[in-house]
Scaffold this active site. Structure first.
Site, PDB file in Angstrom:
ATOM      1  N   HIS A  88       0.853  -1.192   0.000  1.00  0.00           N
ATOM      2  CA  HIS A  88       0.000   0.000   0.000  1.00  0.00           C
ATOM      3  C   HIS A  88       0.890   1.244   0.000  1.00  0.00           C
ATOM      4  O   HIS A  88       1.989   1.234   0.568  1.00  0.00           O
ATOM      5  CB  HIS A  88      -0.935  -0.004   1.222  1.00  0.00           C
ATOM      6  CG  HIS A  88      -1.964   1.080   1.147  1.00  0.00           C
ATOM      7  ND1 HIS A  88      -1.699   2.379   1.514  1.00  0.00           N
ATOM      8  CD2 HIS A  88      -3.241   1.070   0.688  1.00  0.00           C
ATOM      9  CE1 HIS A  88      -2.783   3.113   1.303  1.00  0.00           C
ATOM     10  NE2 HIS A  88      -3.734   2.342   0.805  1.00  0.00           N
ATOM     11  N   GLU A 136      -3.330   3.526  -7.443  1.00  0.00           N
ATOM     12  CA  GLU A 136      -3.763   4.661  -6.619  1.00  0.00           C
ATOM     13  C   GLU A 136      -2.725   5.785  -6.733  1.00  0.00           C
ATOM     14  O   GLU A 136      -1.660   5.687  -6.105  1.00  0.00           O
ATOM     15  CB  GLU A 136      -3.853   4.269  -5.142  1.00  0.00           C
ATOM     16  CG  GLU A 136      -4.823   3.157  -4.836  1.00  0.00           C
ATOM     17  CD  GLU A 136      -5.143   3.078  -3.355  1.00  0.00           C
ATOM     18  OE1 GLU A 136      -6.334   3.171  -3.031  1.00  0.00           O
ATOM     19  OE2 GLU A 136      -4.219   2.946  -2.529  1.00  0.00           O
TER      20      GLU A 136
HETATM   21  O1  G3P Z   1      -6.469   2.055   0.471  1.00  0.00           O
HETATM   22  C1  G3P Z   1      -7.315   2.959  -0.114  1.00  0.00           C
HETATM   23  C2  G3P Z   1      -6.749   4.287  -0.203  1.00  0.00           C
HETATM   24  O2  G3P Z   1      -5.409   4.478  -0.157  1.00  0.00           O
HETATM   25  C3  G3P Z   1      -7.543   5.326  -0.867  1.00  0.00           C
HETATM   26  O3  G3P Z   1      -7.806   6.209   0.153  1.00  0.00           O
HETATM   27  O4  G3P Z   1      -9.089   7.821   1.391  1.00  0.00           O
HETATM   28  O5  G3P Z   1      -8.562   8.238  -1.011  1.00  0.00           O
HETATM   29  O6  G3P Z   1     -10.220   6.465  -0.384  1.00  0.00           O
HETATM   30  P1  G3P Z   1      -9.002   7.249   0.027  1.00  0.00           P
END
Ligand code: G3P
Length: 222
Positions: A88, A136
């Site tokens: 992560h 992400e």
């Molecule tokens: O693990 C999910 C994450 O990193 C995304 O975070 O708060 O943008 O949904 P968020």
């Protein structure tokens, strides 16, 4: 599928993790949408007693036996934990370790979700054949600005990168997803599911937000 990463937010401290997992379980059944929850490490086995799929937020490559303070895949499995996030953005590990952990989870029949920052990393880690790659963009995490709106090409390029690996790895996306519309857009761009944290954990109504997300999946029949 959508994965709710509880992270270590104060909103899910103590029994609140169980409450959130119960709500997720209820809407998962109601709409027949697969929802996975990732509670903080110390609550993982408690939440895994509920009728919902639980993944760990992190797992180590340390051996089962005389090791201390590591998260061990074999022990997670015995506590009914079905898989894990790996690498992560907030808990990055070296590539060699990612490869070892993906293989180890596969041999245990546990689900691996390797998180990556961009399509280049998606291409690199898709070669390890995890079950999922989750892209992400770090700058959008926790921002409330959805990757599907702000950086759609991060999703489409990662979809392509994962396909080029020619294995069964599938793509999830995450960062800044806060509405059902953000979810729908992610699926339209080719993601197989999403990874979300603050959009649910910090929302004023867990019920309403989870239901909104579940309905976005149902509409796409994924
Ligand atoms: O693990 C999910 C994450 O990193 C995304 O975070 O708060 O943008 O949904 P968020």
């Amino acid at each position: 599928m959508f994965i709710i990463n509880f992270k270590n937010y104060e909103e899910i401290a103590g029994s609140r993790s169980l409450t959130l997992a119960e709500i997720a379980s209820r809407f998962s059944k109601k709409h027949n949408v697969r929802i996975v929850v990732c509670p903080p490490q110390h609550l993982v086995s408690e939440v895994a007693r509920l009728p919902i799929t639980v993944f760990s937020q992190h797992v180590d490559s340390a051996k089962i036996g005389s090791t201390t303070g590591y998260v061990i895949p074999e022990l997670l499995k015995k506590s009914n934990v079905a898989g894990s996030l790996i690498n992560h953005s907030e808990h990055r590990i070296p590539p060699e370790e990612i490869s070892v952990i993906v293989s180890r989870l596969r041999s245990l029949d546990m689900t691996s979700v390797v998180c990556v920052r961009d399509p280049e990393e998606a291409a690199r880690y898709a070669r390890f054949a995890p079950d999922y790659i989750a892209v992400e963009p770090p700058e959008l995490i926790g921002s409330g600005k959805a990757v599907s709106k702000e950086r759609p090409e991060a999703i489409t390029d990662s979809v392509r990168a994962v396909k080029e690996a020619r294995n069964s790895t599938r793509l999830l996306c995450g960062a800044g997803i806060v509405t059902g519309e953000d979810v729908s857009k992610s699926l339209e761009l080719g993601a197989d599911g999403i990874l979300v944290a603050s959009g649910i954990v910090k929302s004023p109504s867990w019920e309403q937000t989870i239901e909104q997300f579940a309905l976005a999946f149902k509409d796409r029949e994924i």
